[in-house]
Enzyme design. Structure first.
Site, PDB file in Angstrom:
ATOM      1  N   ASN A  54     -39.338  11.837  33.241  1.00  0.00           N
ATOM      2  CA  ASN A  54     -39.591  12.797  32.170  1.00  0.00           C
ATOM      3  C   ASN A  54     -40.843  12.436  31.367  1.00  0.00           C
ATOM      4  O   ASN A  54     -41.055  12.955  30.277  1.00  0.00           O
ATOM      5  CB  ASN A  54     -38.385  12.881  31.227  1.00  0.00           C
ATOM      6  N   HIS A 142     -27.254  20.495  25.686  1.00  0.00           N
ATOM      7  CA  HIS A 142     -27.235  19.090  26.091  1.00  0.00           C
ATOM      8  C   HIS A 142     -26.035  18.343  25.495  1.00  0.00           C
ATOM      9  O   HIS A 142     -25.536  18.688  24.420  1.00  0.00           O
ATOM     10  CB  HIS A 142     -28.535  18.425  25.615  1.00  0.00           C
ATOM     11  N   GLU A 185     -31.268  25.625  23.068  1.00  0.00           N
ATOM     12  CA  GLU A 185     -32.452  24.899  23.539  1.00  0.00           C
ATOM     13  C   GLU A 185     -33.566  25.878  23.899  1.00  0.00           C
ATOM     14  O   GLU A 185     -33.298  27.041  24.197  1.00  0.00           O
ATOM     15  CB  GLU A 185     -32.102  24.065  24.783  1.00  0.00           C
ATOM     16  N   SER A 189     -33.161  21.805  30.789  1.00  0.00           N
ATOM     17  CA  SER A 189     -33.918  20.915  31.656  1.00  0.00           C
ATOM     18  C   SER A 189     -33.428  20.876  33.092  1.00  0.00           C
ATOM     19  O   SER A 189     -34.147  20.424  33.967  1.00  0.00           O
ATOM     20  CB  SER A 189     -33.870  19.502  31.099  1.00  0.00           C
ATOM     21  N   ASP A 214     -33.317  22.866  20.122  1.00  0.00           N
ATOM     22  CA  ASP A 214     -33.678  21.617  20.783  1.00  0.00           C
ATOM     23  C   ASP A 214     -34.885  21.936  21.670  1.00  0.00           C
ATOM     24  O   ASP A 214     -34.777  22.696  22.631  1.00  0.00           O
ATOM     25  CB  ASP A 214     -32.475  21.142  21.618  1.00  0.00           C
ATOM     26  N   HIS A 217     -37.440  19.384  25.885  1.00  0.00           N
ATOM     27  CA  HIS A 217     -38.177  19.527  27.147  1.00  0.00           C
ATOM     28  C   HIS A 217     -39.374  20.462  27.010  1.00  0.00           C
ATOM     29  O   HIS A 217     -39.864  20.998  28.002  1.00  0.00           O
ATOM     30  CB  HIS A 217     -37.238  19.988  28.262  1.00  0.00           C
ATOM     31  N   LYS A 248     -40.292  11.859  26.089  1.00  0.00           N
ATOM     32  CA  LYS A 248     -40.570  12.544  27.352  1.00  0.00           C
ATOM     33  C   LYS A 248     -42.072  12.859  27.408  1.00  0.00           C
ATOM     34  O   LYS A 248     -42.838  11.986  27.759  1.00  0.00           O
ATOM     35  CB  LYS A 248     -39.658  13.746  27.496  1.00  0.00           C
TER      36      LYS A 248
END
Ligand SMILES: Cc1ncc(COP(=O)(O)O)c(C=O)c1O
Length: 407
Positions: A54, A142, A185, A189, A214, A217, A248
């Site tokens: 990541n 998540h 999110e 991901s 979130d 990513h 990440k």
């Protein structure tokens, strides 16, 4: 109780289901990512290229970050030596929080030791601040968000993934006077699909709910300054709390929320996951700040990242492989069976020096086990050719399996 026997049973269950996790021992070498060295269980070593990290932009080895970390460690030493409240707040932490607040166009930001902790600590604290709070949470959120919502003792509603009509039904069913928060999110991901940010913000406005996103990513990779998908879509101001990681795309470690000064002040004051733990080492904060600052300006790197992802998807699709493509930087190839996924991953590693970790339940639903590739700007055309050739050969080699797998 025979505790050992219970542990054996628990571990055997994972083996039986083909989802026992084996960690691959890899050594990254500064300046050579995605090339690394794999130490095999027998102690011998082999060069590999990492295709499942990541460190999306290769920032983990960027000279700007390394230099900032060296400078900070020389200046201040290793650890912070305390919690934020008790001697663990340094100029490096303050600088990073300012950098993050500016990134997201918020009044403040609050650092945590990881985005996992940031999600868990914030979501589990919000009902203390807003008694009666109902949290509406996307079903594919998540684990860190799920944990935070589960532990908080408040009411929760789970809406079907990205289903704004279902979310509306749930919002309508609750007392209009109850305080509400929608948690979701921007980039999921495992499939690489995007959350419907604007529609969710519209619903939040209609029902007087707060929004929690979130962007783990997405930060560093989307938006003109790398603030994420909400920045790209020019709706960052509509989100009340933005969560991100420094581990990440920013290549270091740590997590944060960005929000109003009052929100950050309240979380800072009430969240055990913020209060009762040692703050990040100053050098980590310095490296992360350098990375965030750098990526506010490096659009070329973001463009190259997207281009590499597009090329890999196009080439794998061209070979007829079952990839999921939602237009993000994540390239999942669905295998659909935990044992076959592990076999493919092993064959790639043993036969081709290509490291891609199998992704199994509970990270993804059963039956959707996959190889998840994360091409970066430092995965050059040579690496890409090697990967595509290897996948082609293995897919032919496993032709029988492939028919089974897609059944
Ligand atoms: C969506 C999402 N949120 C939060 C996290 C946690 O981030 P961190 O590694 O900073 O704890 C992850 C980690 O994989 C994630 O995928």
């Amino acid at each position: 109780m025979n505790f050992d026997a219970k542990l054996d049973e628990a571990l055997q269950r994972l083996h039986d289901e083909g989802r026992y996790r084996t960690f691959i021992d890899i050594e990254r070498r500064n300046g050579q990512f995605p090339h690394a060295v794999w130490t095999k269980p027998d102690g011998t070593q082999e060069p590999i290229s990492v295709w499942c990290g990541n460190d999306y932009l290769g920032m983990g080895q960027h000279p700007v970050i390394i230099e900032a970390m060296h400078e900070a460690i020389d200046a201040t030493g290793a650890g912070s030596g305390g919690t934020r409240n008790i001697s663990g707040t340094t100029v490096f932490h303050k600088r990073l929080e300012a950098e993050l607040a500016d990134l997201h166009g918020k009044e403040a930001a609050l650092l945590f030791t990881s985005a996992y902790i940031a999600n868990d600590a914030t979501l589990s604290t919000l009902p203390k601040l807003f008694p009666g709070l109902i949290i509406y949470s996307d079903e594919l959120n998540h684990a860190s968000m799920i944990e935070g919502v589960r532990r908080n003792g408040g009411a929760k509603r789970i809406f079907r993934h990205n289903d704004v009509e279902h979310l509306r039904e749930l919002l309508e069913a609750d007392d209009s006077a109850a305080p509400k928060l929608i948690a979701f999110e921007s980039v999921y991901s495992m499939d690489g699909d995007f959350g419907p940010i604007e529609e969710i913000c519209d619903l939040a406005d209609e029902f007087g709910a707060m929004t929690y996103i979130d962007e783990v990513h997405a930060v560093g990779m989307y938006g003109p300054r790398g603030a994420g998908v909400a920045e790209r879509d020019r709706i960052m101001h509509r989100l009340d709390i933005i969560n991100g990681t420094l581990a990440k795309a920013y290549g270091v470690m740590g997590g944060y929320i960005a929000a109003s000064a009052k929100m950050c002040d309240a979380i800072r004051s009430y969240a055990p996951g913020f209060i009762f733990t040692t703050s990040l080492p100053p050098a980590v904060a310095a490296g992360a700040a350098a990375s965030v600052a750098h990526l506010k300006r490096d659009q070329a790197l973001r463009d190259l990242h997207q281009e590499r992802a597009k090329i890999l998807k196009t080439r794998l699709k061209g070979m007829g492989l079952p990839i999921i493509d939602h237009g993000s930087h994540i390239v999942p190839v669905i295998v659909g069976d935990p044992v076959h996924t592990k076999q493919l991953s092993d064959m790639l590693l043993d036969g081709y020096g290509i490291y891609v970790q199998p992704i199994n339940f509970p990270t993804v639903p059963r039956g959707t086990e996959r190889l998840r590739f994360t091409p970066s700007p430092v995965h050059g055309p040579g690496e890409m050719d090697k990967l595509v050739r290897a996948m082609d050969e293995l897919w032919s080699h496993c032709a029988l399996n492939r028919a089974e797998l897609s059944a």
